[in-house]
Design a protein around this motif. Structure first.
Motif, short mmCIF file in Angstrom:
data_model
loop_
_atom_site.label_atom_id
_atom_site.label_comp_id
_atom_site.label_asym_id
_atom_site.label_seq_id
_atom_site.Cartn_x
_atom_site.Cartn_y
_atom_site.Cartn_z
N LYS A 1 0.81 -1.23 0.00
CA LYS A 1 0.00 0.00 0.00
C LYS A 1 0.85 1.28 0.00
O LYS A 1 0.30 2.37 -0.01
CB LYS A 1 -0.92 0.02 1.23
N ASP A 2 2.15 1.15 0.01
CA ASP A 2 3.03 2.33 0.06
C ASP A 2 3.27 2.85 -1.36
O ASP A 2 4.20 2.43 -2.05
CB ASP A 2 4.35 1.96 0.73
N PHE A 3 2.42 3.79 -1.78
CA PHE A 3 2.50 4.31 -3.15
C PHE A 3 3.76 5.13 -3.39
O PHE A 3 4.30 5.13 -4.49
CB PHE A 3 1.24 5.11 -3.50
N ARG B 1 -8.61 10.14 -18.42
CA ARG B 1 -8.90 11.43 -17.80
C ARG B 1 -7.62 12.06 -17.28
O ARG B 1 -6.66 11.36 -16.99
CB ARG B 1 -9.91 11.29 -16.69
N VAL B 2 -7.62 13.36 -17.20
CA VAL B 2 -6.44 14.07 -16.69
C VAL B 2 -6.81 15.06 -15.60
O VAL B 2 -5.96 15.83 -15.16
CB VAL B 2 -5.68 14.82 -17.83
N ASP B 3 -8.05 15.04 -15.15
CA ASP B 3 -8.46 16.00 -14.14
C ASP B 3 -7.66 15.90 -12.86
O ASP B 3 -7.56 16.86 -12.09
CB ASP B 3 -9.97 15.85 -13.84
N LEU B 4 -7.02 14.77 -12.64
CA LEU B 4 -6.20 14.61 -11.43
C LEU B 4 -4.91 15.42 -11.52
O LEU B 4 -4.25 15.63 -10.52
CB LEU B 4 -5.88 13.13 -11.22
N LEU C 1 -0.26 4.52 -8.67
CA LEU C 1 -1.48 5.24 -9.04
C LEU C 1 -2.74 4.44 -8.71
O LEU C 1 -3.78 5.03 -8.43
CB LEU C 1 -1.45 5.58 -10.53
N LYS C 2 -2.63 3.14 -8.72
CA LYS C 2 -3.78 2.31 -8.32
C LYS C 2 -4.09 2.54 -6.85
O LYS C 2 -5.25 2.59 -6.45
CB LYS C 2 -3.47 0.84 -8.60
N ILE C 3 -3.05 2.68 -6.04
CA ILE C 3 -3.23 2.91 -4.61
C ILE C 3 -3.71 4.33 -4.35
O ILE C 3 -4.61 4.56 -3.55
CB ILE C 3 -1.91 2.66 -3.85
N ASN C 4 -3.08 5.31 -5.04
CA ASN C 4 -3.43 6.71 -4.85
C ASN C 4 -3.51 7.39 -6.21
O ASN C 4 -2.51 7.91 -6.71
CB ASN C 4 -2.40 7.41 -3.96
N PRO C 5 -4.69 7.41 -6.81
CA PRO C 5 -4.85 7.99 -8.14
C PRO C 5 -4.54 9.49 -8.21
O PRO C 5 -4.36 10.02 -9.29
CB PRO C 5 -6.33 7.74 -8.46
N LYS C 6 -4.45 10.16 -7.07
CA LYS C 6 -4.18 11.60 -7.07
C LYS C 6 -2.69 11.92 -6.88
O LYS C 6 -2.32 13.08 -6.77
CB LYS C 6 -5.00 12.28 -5.98
N TYR C 7 -1.86 10.91 -6.87
CA TYR C 7 -0.42 11.12 -6.66
C TYR C 7 0.21 11.54 -7.98
O TYR C 7 0.62 10.73 -8.80
CB TYR C 7 0.22 9.84 -6.11
N GLN C 8 0.29 12.87 -8.19
CA GLN C 8 0.72 13.44 -9.45
C GLN C 8 2.15 13.07 -9.84
O GLN C 8 2.46 12.92 -11.02
CB GLN C 8 0.59 14.96 -9.42
N VAL C 9 3.02 12.91 -8.87
CA VAL C 9 4.42 12.57 -9.17
C VAL C 9 4.48 11.26 -9.95
O VAL C 9 5.22 11.14 -10.92
CB VAL C 9 5.25 12.49 -7.87
N ALA C 10 3.68 10.29 -9.55
CA ALA C 10 3.66 9.01 -10.26
C ALA C 10 3.10 9.17 -11.67
O ALA C 10 3.57 8.52 -12.60
CB ALA C 10 2.86 7.96 -9.48
N PHE C 11 2.12 10.06 -11.85
CA PHE C 11 1.60 10.34 -13.19
C PHE C 11 2.73 10.84 -14.10
O PHE C 11 2.92 10.35 -15.21
CB PHE C 11 0.50 11.40 -13.16
N TYR C 12 3.45 11.83 -13.61
CA TYR C 12 4.52 12.42 -14.43
C TYR C 12 5.67 11.44 -14.64
O TYR C 12 6.26 11.40 -15.72
CB TYR C 12 5.01 13.73 -13.82
#
Length: 134
Positions: free
Chosen positions: A57-59, A127-130, A86-97
């Motif tokens: 669970k440690d994103f 989606r990219v709203d996050l 991102l599965k654990i925390n979809p709002k974690y922008q660093v992982a998106f980038y």
């Protein structure tokens, strides 16, 4: 069956074994940090994958281990680790980038133009709203 197995597991695991497991995880964490400190990304990746398996669970950990994989040019593994984060925390922008950078096969996510990163992530996640600034 799950609760029965859990009850049996708890009954079988002694307090001493729990202490040993705690010490094991702490030792692995120190070893991981040491490999990162000396920029040994191969060693950090090896230890980090074990830690991600333990701390599912440690994103943030999954993201850092993904960075180690990307530095080894193991983009598929890096992508999987970023997706796990991102599965654990979809709002974690660093992982998106970081996922965008890994897919673009560049060293750092700030080397990926934002519009490309948004396009890649929109294609993958729909989606990219996050990513919008608050």
């Amino acid at each position: 069956h799950f609760f029965e197995n859990l009850r049996i597991f708890i009954w079988l695991v002694s307090p001493r074994q729990i202490r040993l497991l705690t010490v094991f995880v702490q030792t692995l964490s120190k070893e991981f940090k040491h490999h990162l400190d000396i920029t040994d990304y191969e060693g950090a990746l090896t230890v980090g994958l074990v830690l991600v398996g333990i701390n599912k669970k440690d994103f943030k950990l999954a993201n850092v281990v993904g960075n180690c994989a990307r530095r080894q040019k193991n983009y598929k593994q890096a992508n999987n680790l970023y997706r796990h984060a991102l599965k654990i925390n979809p709002k974690y922008q660093v992982a998106f980038y970081n996922l965008a950078a890994s897919m673009g096969k560049v060293e750092k996510y700030d080397e990926v133009p934002r519009n490309i990163a948004v396009g890649i992530l929109e294609k993958i996640f729909g989606r990219v709203d996050l990513l919008k600034k608050k």
